[in-house]
Design a protein around this motif. Structure first.
Motif, PDB file in Angstrom:
ATOM      1  N   UNK A 188       0.823  -1.219   0.000  1.00  0.00           N
ATOM      2  CA  UNK A 188       0.000   0.000   0.000  1.00  0.00           C
ATOM      3  C   UNK A 188       0.856   1.268   0.000  1.00  0.00           C
ATOM      4  N   UNK A 189       2.133   1.145   0.377  1.00  0.00           N
ATOM      5  CA  UNK A 189       3.042   2.290   0.403  1.00  0.00           C
ATOM      6  C   UNK A 189       3.793   2.471  -0.917  1.00  0.00           C
ATOM      7  N   UNK A 190       3.657   1.527  -1.834  1.00  0.00           N
ATOM      8  CA  UNK A 190       4.393   1.568  -3.091  1.00  0.00           C
ATOM      9  C   UNK A 190       3.765   2.562  -4.062  1.00  0.00           C
ATOM     10  N   UNK A 198       1.117  13.146 -16.248  1.00  0.00           N
ATOM     11  CA  UNK A 198      -0.071  12.493 -16.794  1.00  0.00           C
ATOM     12  C   UNK A 198      -1.297  12.854 -15.974  1.00  0.00           C
ATOM     13  N   UNK A 199      -1.150  12.840 -14.646  1.00  0.00           N
ATOM     14  CA  UNK A 199      -2.259  13.195 -13.758  1.00  0.00           C
ATOM     15  C   UNK A 199      -2.655  14.640 -13.994  1.00  0.00           C
ATOM     16  N   UNK A 200      -1.664  15.526 -14.151  1.00  0.00           N
ATOM     17  CA  UNK A 200      -1.956  16.945 -14.380  1.00  0.00           C
ATOM     18  C   UNK A 200      -2.678  17.137 -15.709  1.00  0.00           C
ATOM     19  N   UNK A 251       8.404   7.114 -14.819  1.00  0.00           N
ATOM     20  CA  UNK A 251       9.050   7.783 -13.691  1.00  0.00           C
ATOM     21  C   UNK A 251       7.965   8.504 -12.886  1.00  0.00           C
ATOM     22  N   UNK A 252       8.309   8.922 -11.683  1.00  0.00           N
ATOM     23  CA  UNK A 252       7.359   9.681 -10.867  1.00  0.00           C
ATOM     24  C   UNK A 252       6.944  10.962 -11.570  1.00  0.00           C
ATOM     25  N   UNK A 253       7.899  11.604 -12.244  1.00  0.00           N
ATOM     26  CA  UNK A 253       7.600  12.848 -12.965  1.00  0.00           C
ATOM     27  C   UNK A 253       6.620  12.588 -14.115  1.00  0.00           C
ATOM     28  N   UNK A 254       6.794  11.491 -14.826  1.00  0.00           N
ATOM     29  CA  UNK A 254       5.870  11.167 -15.913  1.00  0.00           C
ATOM     30  C   UNK A 254       4.470  10.905 -15.383  1.00  0.00           C
TER      31      UNK A 254
END
Length: 125
Positions: free
Chosen positions: A103-105, A119-121, A112-115
């Motif tokens: 659940x913490x992953x 995408x969310x934005x 990548x986290x930035x990608x």
């Protein structure tokens, strides 16, 4: 299905004589036999596990840090949890530890986290 630590959980499993390398080779042989193009979709079409969702979490017990020819293709984006406990000793407490860890992953599926953030934005706009 159930929800643990905010994660929806479905258990899929069966006892079978299974080897992932053999499954992949067999799938390619079947594609060639059918004269279809070798694509990811076609490879997966001939898997023994066809119709079973790919795992999000793989739990390996027994203090062994390898997949041992198990679901090699299907676990490409699975989170891998390794436990020192042997299978007979892997109990509900251990399972909850695995779920809590999972659940913490941050599930990125090869990004990548930035990608993921961009995408969310872009979806929010």
């Amino acid at each position: 299905e159930l929800t643990v630590y905010g994660v929806d959980v479905a258990f899929h499993g069966a006892g079978l004589n299974y080897g992932s390398k053999e499954e992949i080779l067999n799938s390619i042989k079947m594609i060639k036999k059918s004269k279809k193009k070798v694509t990811e979709k076609n490879i997966e079409k001939y898997f023994y596990t066809k119709g079973i969702p790919n795992p999000d979490l793989m739990i390996r017990t027994g203090n062994t840090n390898r997949l041992s020819n198990f679901l090699l293709w299907q676990s490409a984006y699975a989170e891998l949890f390794f436990s020192k406990k042997l299978w007979p000793d892997f109990d509900e407490t251990q399972l909850h530890k695995a779920f809590e860890w999972y659940s913490q992953r941050e599930r990125r599926f090869g990004r990548t986290s930035a990608q993921l953030a961009s995408k969310v934005m872009s979806e929010a706009v």
